[in-house]
Design an enzyme around this catalytic site. Structure first.
Site, mmCIF file in Angstrom:
data_model
loop_
_atom_site.group_PDB
_atom_site.id
_atom_site.type_symbol
_atom_site.label_atom_id
_atom_site.label_comp_id
_atom_site.label_asym_id
_atom_site.label_seq_id
_atom_site.Cartn_x
_atom_site.Cartn_y
_atom_site.Cartn_z
ATOM 1 N N CYS A 135 0.807 -1.217 0.000
ATOM 2 C CA CYS A 135 0.000 0.000 0.000
ATOM 3 C C CYS A 135 0.845 1.275 0.000
ATOM 4 C CB CYS A 135 -0.946 0.007 1.197
ATOM 5 S SG CYS A 135 -2.111 -1.372 1.201
ATOM 6 N N CYS B 41 -4.371 4.896 8.611
ATOM 7 C CA CYS B 41 -4.524 3.451 8.757
ATOM 8 C C CYS B 41 -5.667 3.067 9.682
ATOM 9 C CB CYS B 41 -3.221 2.827 9.274
ATOM 10 S SG CYS B 41 -2.789 3.343 10.952
#
Length: 256
Positions: free
Chosen positions: A219, A242
């Protein structure tokens, strides 16, 4: 505020910290530099039992050096998601040794949860929020039950969603009023670079390869000239954090 934090050892009701506490702390330390702020709050117990949460990413060495200079035995929490770049794991070990960190805690996801919810290991590709939840948010939440505050390395310049970052804030993911301390909130990239140079701190090996912000390998992508330093995180997704750092109100973008 220190008395309120220590009172948790005797009673287990009521919030650790309130909005009034945060306002008072931000006012008291408005002109303090990061080193003085950390030295004072850690020495005086103003924020209770505190842990440093570090990604051992692109700019982590500065905060870790500041903390190690004051208390190398301070707990440092690292979330090993099993998706990190190998360079990050090597950098973690290098910094821990170089700085003399004596209480580095590596947190890992629950194996049973991973087997049930991400057996293929590809959840990041279709549900990045869910992947972060089981690999980062849940393991950290379990570890933080014994702490009153966390210390982070977030900076206001990193992205527009962190532009109004304050030194002290309430952790909105914790109903009991855990505190977050962001001693580098007002630092610029030039401030960081100067500190690294003065103290001869080793860089993360991926920074020179075009990664100014480094998370899990699947990511994280390179950042283009003119983009925010965190533009390479979850590229192509409507996702900016996150889940450890969450919006202050439903539907609101994170401001920190």
């Amino acid at each position: 505020m220190a008395e309120a934090a220590r009172a948790l050892d005797l009673i287990n009701t009521g919030p650790r910290f309130t909005a009034a506490d945060v306002t008072a702390l931000n006012a008291r330390f408005e002109s303090a530099d990061a080193s003085a702020l950390l030295a004072t709050v850690l020495a005086e117990g103003l924020i209770g039992r505190a842990a440093i949460v570090s990604s051992f990413g692109a700019e982590s060495a500065v905060l870790l050096h500041l903390v190690a200079s004051i208390d190398p035995a301070a707990p440092v929490l690292f979330l090993d998601t099993d998706k990190h770049f190998p360079e990050t794991l090597a950098y973690r070990d290098l910094l821990a040794t170089r700085l003399g960190l004596t209480d580095l805690r590596t947190l890992t996801p629950d194996a049973d949860v991973i087997a049930k919810r991400d057996e293929s290991g590809l959840r990041w590709s279709y549900d990045p929020d869910g992947c972060c939840e089981i690999r980062k948010v849940a393991p950290l939440a379990a570890e933080l039950t014994g702490f009153d505050a966390t210390i982070t390395g977030r900076k206001g310049f990193q992205s527009r969603t962190r532009a109004h970052l304050q030194s002290f804030e309430i952790d909105t993911s914790d109903a009991a009023g855990r505190l977050k301390l962001n001693p580098l909130a007002r630092w610029s990239k030039a401030d960081l670079d100067a500190y690294v140079a003065v103290h001869n701190l080793p860089p993360h090996p991926l920074v020179d390869a075009g990664y100014p912000s480094i998370g899990c390998a699947p990511c994280t992508s390179k950042v283009l000239p003119g983009e925010d330093p965190r533009a390479g995180r979850w590229r192509g997704w409507d996702k900016v954090e996150c889940g450890i750092h969450v919006p202050e109100a439903p539907g609101e973008l994170p401001s920190f």
